[in-house]
Design an enzyme around this catalytic site. Structure first.
Site, short mmCIF file in Angstrom:
data_model
loop_
_atom_site.label_atom_id
_atom_site.label_comp_id
_atom_site.label_asym_id
_atom_site.label_seq_id
_atom_site.Cartn_x
_atom_site.Cartn_y
_atom_site.Cartn_z
N CYS A 103 62.82 36.50 75.69
CA CYS A 103 61.91 35.76 74.74
C CYS A 103 60.85 37.55 74.60
O CYS A 103 62.09 38.74 74.06
CB CYS A 103 60.91 34.95 75.09
SG CYS A 103 59.94 35.18 73.68
N ASP A 104 60.04 37.52 73.79
CA ASP A 104 59.08 39.16 73.69
C ASP A 104 59.36 40.31 74.22
O ASP A 104 59.54 41.44 74.07
CB ASP A 104 57.90 38.92 73.22
CG ASP A 104 57.52 39.45 71.43
OD1 ASP A 104 58.54 39.02 70.59
OD2 ASP A 104 55.98 38.39 71.36
#
Length: 199
Positions: A103-104
């Site tokens: 993800c991030d």
């Protein structure tokens, strides 16, 4: 001697992204691995789902003999203070240890410059380029897949907790390929649809 896997959890971390992988390491690893947590400080961090974790380590106290460094996604990777994680990531990458980001946190790897020469993925290429800026020159290596593993670096988007876990498990060789695929299929396909092991 157990092999140590360090999970980096920041405030508002995505608990489900950590849960599949950490539980699989314990279930499939036959006692050969231990999972530890790290954050910017040793103060408790809260997940998106409201779980509270007291980290085992801060950035300064992580032992150097860990086997893998796993960056779990969440809501605060873009905060200024997360730059404290950069040295840890660069040391992990340069030493050839297993490095994961989902993800991030996968896009954060782009800001550190470790995605430029390996196949990788993230949530969105445009966003990755915009956030990482001049540190990121790996656009040609970007792959539109749920999870990508290359040269001991595993990246995944935020909808790929199971795929990320599977790739990390394979890279670490936590269990046989068959056992890992069996674990993945069971959780991905469901109790009634997953092929059951032959007796």
């Amino acid at each position: 001697m157990k092999k140590m896997i360090v999970f980096v959890l920041l405030e508002q971390y995505a608990d489900w992204e950590a849960a599949y992988l950490s539980s699989a390491i314990h279930m499939l690893g036959q006692g050969n691995y231990e999972v530890k947590t790290a954050s910017l400080t040793k103060e408790p961090v809260s997940s998106i789902g409201g779980f509270h974790v007291v980290p085992d380590y801060d950035m300064q106290s992580i032992p150097s003999d860990y086997e893998a460094l796993i960056l779990i996604g969440g809501m605060t990777w873009r905060n200024e203070n997360t730059k404290q994680v950069k040295d840890l990531v660069q040391n992990c990458y340069q030493s050839g240890k297993v490095l994961g980001g989902i993800c991030d946190a996968s896009a954060f790897l782009g800001t550190v410059g470790v995605l430029n020469d390996i196949n990788h993925t993230s949530n969105d290429l445009h966003d990755l380029k915009q956030w990482a800026g001049k540190e990121y020159t790996g656009e040609e290596k970007y792959v539109m897949k749920q999870a990508v593993s290359d040269h001991n670096v595993i990246t995944a988007n935020g909808t790929a907790a199971l795929e990320f876990a599977k790739e990390v498990l394979h890279t670490l060789k936590v269990a046989s390929k068959e056992k890992i695929e069996e674990w993945y299929n069971f959780h991905k396909l469901g109790y009634y649809n997953a092929p059951m092991p032959e007796m």
